[in-house]
Design a protein around this motif. Structure first.
Motif, mmCIF file in Angstrom:
data_model
loop_
_atom_site.group_PDB
_atom_site.id
_atom_site.type_symbol
_atom_site.label_atom_id
_atom_site.label_comp_id
_atom_site.label_asym_id
_atom_site.label_seq_id
_atom_site.Cartn_x
_atom_site.Cartn_y
_atom_site.Cartn_z
ATOM 1 N N GLU A 77 0.832 -1.198 0.000
ATOM 2 C CA GLU A 77 0.000 0.000 0.000
ATOM 3 C C GLU A 77 0.871 1.253 0.000
ATOM 4 N N ALA A 78 1.901 1.229 0.835
ATOM 5 C CA ALA A 78 2.871 2.317 0.958
ATOM 6 C C ALA A 78 3.965 1.819 1.894
ATOM 7 N N PRO A 79 5.205 2.230 1.688
ATOM 8 C CA PRO A 79 6.286 1.742 2.550
ATOM 9 C C PRO A 79 6.142 2.242 3.989
ATOM 10 N N TYR A 80 6.616 1.426 4.912
ATOM 11 C CA TYR A 80 6.599 1.803 6.324
ATOM 12 C C TYR A 80 7.867 2.559 6.693
ATOM 13 N N ASP A 81 7.715 3.523 7.578
ATOM 14 C CA ASP A 81 8.892 4.218 8.111
ATOM 15 C C ASP A 81 9.655 3.314 9.074
ATOM 16 N N GLU A 82 8.913 2.516 9.834
ATOM 17 C CA GLU A 82 9.536 1.546 10.738
ATOM 18 C C GLU A 82 8.652 0.310 10.818
ATOM 19 N N GLY A 105 5.174 8.709 9.515
ATOM 20 C CA GLY A 105 3.873 8.666 8.871
ATOM 21 C C GLY A 105 3.198 7.312 8.923
ATOM 22 N N ARG A 106 3.986 6.235 8.819
ATOM 23 C CA ARG A 106 3.427 4.879 8.786
ATOM 24 C C ARG A 106 4.313 3.944 9.605
#
Length: 225
Positions: A77-82, A105-106
């Motif tokens: 869906e979208a990359p994770y920050d962590e 953000g995520r």
């Protein structure tokens, strides 16, 4: 902010996020908490997500395949920050970590269960490992709830007073000073007169001195840091 949580016990996370500040944060669309049942990505129709550990020993281990499938599908869906694994042998959570994560953000949180997760997940996917203390819980769900609360309350607009979180304990490596409210006198116990003086410079100085003294008495290790 979006926080996804992978767990085999999603019901454990219902109450912490359906009340008080976390509820308001979601209603304001400032925080989107999504709890995912890991068994959705099970290896068979029976919902299998764990197996016996190689080499023998007590306790089951959460398998690679369900976790990899879940992580990759959610990451698409979208990359994770962590990608964070809640584990007793992780870095102990502190205010500075919560501050840092609140700027992301995520986030994806992985709740361990049974004996833990296959080490290869930690090696190839996990970017941060967090513990909430030197003790062992039945699973990572309660730790995840603590982490989400500590992050979510820092998001701009979540708390009624934007400055409130800035004066919490540990924000400047000091414990918070004493606080008082009405009445001014109760059973002969009085509020320090400086707090009613209207002199904000003196009040700030008093609060700083009290915070310093309380930290010296209760958590001198914080002053060493």
């Amino acid at each position: 902010m979006v926080i996804d949580i992978l767990t085999v016990q999603p019901d454990l996370l219902n109450s912490p996020f359906e009340h008080s500040i976390m509820k308001r944060a979601q209603q304001k669309n400032l925080l989107n908490i999504r709890v995912h049942q890991l068994r959705k990505w099970a290896v068979n129709e029976y919902g299998m997500v764990d197996d016996y550990q190689f080499g023998g020993g007590a306790g089951m281990v959460m398998m690679c395949e369900p976790l990899v499938k879940a992580i990759e599908e959610l990451s698409a869906e979208a990359p994770y920050d962590e990608i964070i694994f809640l584990t007793p042998d992780g870095k102990t959570l502190n205010q500075q970590t919560s501050n840092s994560l609140s700027l992301k953000g995520r986030l994806l949180l992985i709740c361990g269960h049974y004996k833990g997760i296959d080490e290869r997940i930690r090696e190839h996917f996990v970017t941060m490992e967090i513990s909430i203390g030197d003790y062992v819980l039945s699973g990572g769900e309660l730790a995840a709830a603590v982490l989400v609360d500590s992050i979510g309350r820092l998001l701009p607009g979540v708390l009624g007073d934007e400055t409130s979180a800035l004066f919490d304990s540990f924000q400047d490596n000091l414990l918070a000073p004493p606080v008082y409210t009405r009445p001014v006198e109760y059973r002969g116990w009085t509020v320090p007169s400086v707090l009613m003086s209207g002199d904000h410079r003196k009040i700030d100085e008093w609060r700083h001195d009290q915070a310093l003294e309380r930290t010296r008495q209760r958590r001198p290790d914080l002053l060493d840091e």
